[in-house]
Design an enzyme around this catalytic site. Structure first.
Site, short mmCIF file in Angstrom:
data_model
loop_
_atom_site.label_atom_id
_atom_site.label_comp_id
_atom_site.label_asym_id
_atom_site.label_seq_id
_atom_site.Cartn_x
_atom_site.Cartn_y
_atom_site.Cartn_z
N ARG A 83 0.83 -1.15 0.01
CA ARG A 83 -0.16 -0.10 0.10
C ARG A 83 0.99 1.24 -0.08
O ARG A 83 1.64 1.39 0.94
CB ARG A 83 -0.73 -0.12 1.14
N HIS A 127 -3.02 10.90 0.83
CA HIS A 127 -2.46 10.50 2.17
C HIS A 127 -1.91 12.13 2.59
O HIS A 127 -0.77 12.15 2.85
CB HIS A 127 -1.72 9.40 2.13
N GLU A 172 -7.36 8.51 6.54
CA GLU A 172 -7.56 9.25 8.04
C GLU A 172 -7.88 10.74 7.79
O GLU A 172 -7.20 11.48 8.23
CB GLU A 172 -6.34 9.04 8.83
N ASN A 298 -7.71 1.68 10.23
CA ASN A 298 -6.32 1.86 10.80
C ASN A 298 -6.35 1.60 12.29
O ASN A 298 -7.05 2.23 12.81
CB ASN A 298 -5.51 3.21 10.39
N TYR A 300 -4.10 1.49 15.77
CA TYR A 300 -2.91 1.68 16.67
C TYR A 300 -3.08 1.38 18.01
O TYR A 300 -2.47 0.90 18.56
CB TYR A 300 -2.35 2.84 16.30
N GLU A 378 -3.60 -0.20 8.27
CA GLU A 378 -2.22 0.24 8.84
C GLU A 378 -2.33 -0.25 10.48
O GLU A 378 -3.22 -0.30 10.98
CB GLU A 378 -2.17 1.69 9.19
#
Ligand code: FCB
Length: 521
Positions: A83, A127, A172, A298, A300, A378
């Site tokens: 990606r 992005h 995002e 994503n 985290y 991600e």
């Protein structure tokens, strides 16, 4: 939890995609070359104090010149999919109008080399590196930027549509609005607080227009959007903490997921129309909520929220890592982020809590009954790495066991959660992309937060595989071996053409090293 590469390989369904992720501005460098125009991030990053230690993105990983070597390293890794994002300013330097053939040529070569290496390309259109002329005209506060993204999507579809397996329209939008428009921590550096709301809507509209353009071009690849998702955990059972956590959930999660997956903004946000000029039409909402082929998530960390103003909008560890005094960066905010008392953290100060990837997936399933197939687009962790010179064997090793463990635990937890009987069993989880292939320019944190499977020496630009790279290589090789025996009819992406990890040291070997550890700058 056991995290040997072989055990984990045995858990991974044959059709599951394992990938690595990067973004253009964080790795390419070559900002002034071959007709690239400036982006808003070029200007923001050049402002004294905007980036920790005033690190510069001008060279970054020099991927623009080292792309063939980087793809070769991915081939050796044996990854299924890569990606990456397109630099809009490289392809369409003005953000509208003429296209730069040299920009198209770079991504042509990248796509061709990926396909020749058996790696399936996933392309992010946006992005964060908005072309400067668009930022100067108001960026995402200006509705016109959404139409420009639609136009850029049509250019990309015509040039690359035949070779892209998967398209992510926008990455995002929450981070762009919060950090870029509300708090001034990212480009374009606006501190508009609640008045930043139009930037949410315009990015989501940009997503809708980009999706429409890709579909109009009949691209064979799948199309989706990527939102970051962080489960919100009240700091206590106090009703004010619970209310605060609910508000954060709206501000960071629901504000971006609800419109895409249900066609409606959360009620609390619609009430905020009173404060702004934000008033979306039914036509806009229809564009934003067009059906997706997949949803990119994503993940985290979870976020712990407490009532009251607190120290600032960013967890203290993270603020420190960014080298900024962020106290007061959300003046008047009625709640704040507070550390988990029991959590190990990354170098960024982000809590490491793999069990919450399962919570994230379960919440998504519960909230959105029509959730399309999901890719974790991600996930990863920054740690200060240590380079170990094994002089006897004349090699360098980087024993990043904590990163490796982070990845193993998160991938395993996500797979367990979505397997039959798991907390999120209704989620059709299709893949996981590691952030990141390379240590890179981590936005306002400069080069201080390394997330890579490959260490980058930012002086020599040399790449060195870390233990996490070898671990993933072993996992991919083990899975490939297992698949070879499995039904030939299994439908899957082209598996990486990388060779087995015959020469890769087992992770455990790192502990038996000789030589002095050198802290990585
Ligand atoms: C995500 C961004 C990505 C990178 C990682 C660490 O929010 O999408 O570019 O900065 O965080």
């Amino acid at each position: 939890m056991n995290f040997s590469a072989k055990d984990l390989a045995a858990m991974i369904p044959p059709s599951f995609t394992l990938g690595v992720a990067t973004s253009a501005f964080q790795i390419e460098g070559a900002l002034d070359e071959d007709g690239r125009g400036p982006s808003g991030w070029d200007v923001f990053a050049a402002k004294p104090g905007a980036i920790v230690d005033d690190h510069s993105p001008v060279v970054a990983c020099d991927h623009y010149h080292r792309m063939p070597q980087d793809v070769a390293l991915m081939k050796e890794l044996g990854i299924d999919s890569y990606r990456f994002s397109l630099s809009w300013s490289r392809i369409q330097p003005g953000g509208s109008g003429p296209v730069n053939p040299a920009g198209l040529d770079f991504y042509d070569r990248l796509l061709d080399q990926l396909l020749a290496s058996g790696i399936s390309p996933t392309v992010t259109l946006y992005h964060w590196d908005t072309p400067l002329p668009l930022d100067e005209a108001g960026g995402w506060m200006n509705r016109d930027t959404a139409y420009r993204l639609g136009e850029f999507a049509a250019i990309a579809a015509a040039a690359f549509g035949d070779r892209v397996a998967r398209w992510v329209t926008v990455n995002e939008p929450a981070t762009v609005t919060t950090n870029g428009y509300a708090l001034g921590l990212h480009a374009p550096g606006e501190s508009l607080l609640l008045k930043a709301l139009p930037s949410v809507h315009h990015q989501l509209l940009g997503h809708g227009l980009a999706l429409q353009a890709l579909r109009a071009a009949n691209v064979p690849g799948e199309v989706g959007i990527t939102n970051v998702y962080s489960p919100m955990i009240p700091a206590s059972s106090n009703p004010l903490d619970k209310l605060s956590s609910g508000l954060m959930d709206v501000a960071q999660n629901r504000l971006y997921a609800d419109p895409v997956l249900t066609g409606k903004y959360p009620d609390v946000i619609r009430a905020a129309t009173f404060f702004t000029s934000f008033s979306p039409s039914a036509a806009d909402m229809a564009l934003i909520s067009q059906p997706l082929d997949f949803y990119g998530l994503n993940y985290y960390m979870p976020t712990r929220v407490a009532a009251g103003p607190g120290e600032g909008a960013v967890p203290p560890g993270m603020a420190e890592a960014m080298g900024d005094d962020l106290s007061g960066s959300a003046p008047g905010a009625p709640f704040h982020i507070t550390p988990f008392p029991d959590a190990e953290t990354t170098a960024y100060g982000w809590p490491i809590k793999p069990e919450y990837i399962s919570v994230a997936l379960a919440e998504m399933a519960e909230r959105y009954p029509n959730l399309p197939p999901v890719f974790i687009t991600e996930g990863g962790a920054s740690f200060e790495d240590v380079v170990v010179r094994d002089r006897a064997a004349d090699r360098i090793l980087i024993p990043d066991e904590r990163r490796l463990r982070y990845l193993a635990e998160h991938i395993a937890t996500a797979l367990e959660a979505t397997a039959p009987g798991g907390a999120a069993e209704s989620v059709d989880l299709r893949g996981y992309y590691v952030w990141s292939l390379l240590d890179n320019f981590e936005w306002s944190a400069g080069y201080k937060q390394p997330f890579g499977l490959l260490h980058v020496d930012f002086e020599t630009l040399e790449r060195t595989p870390k233990a996490s790279y070898y671990w993933l290589q072993e996992l991919l090789a083990a899975r490939k071996e297992a698949d070879a025996g499995a039904a030939a009819s299994a439908i899957r992406e082209p598996s990486g053409a990388g060779q087995a990890a015959a020469e890769a040291p087992a992770v455990g070997e790192a502990s038996g090293l000789t030589g002095e550890p050198d802290p990585v700058p």
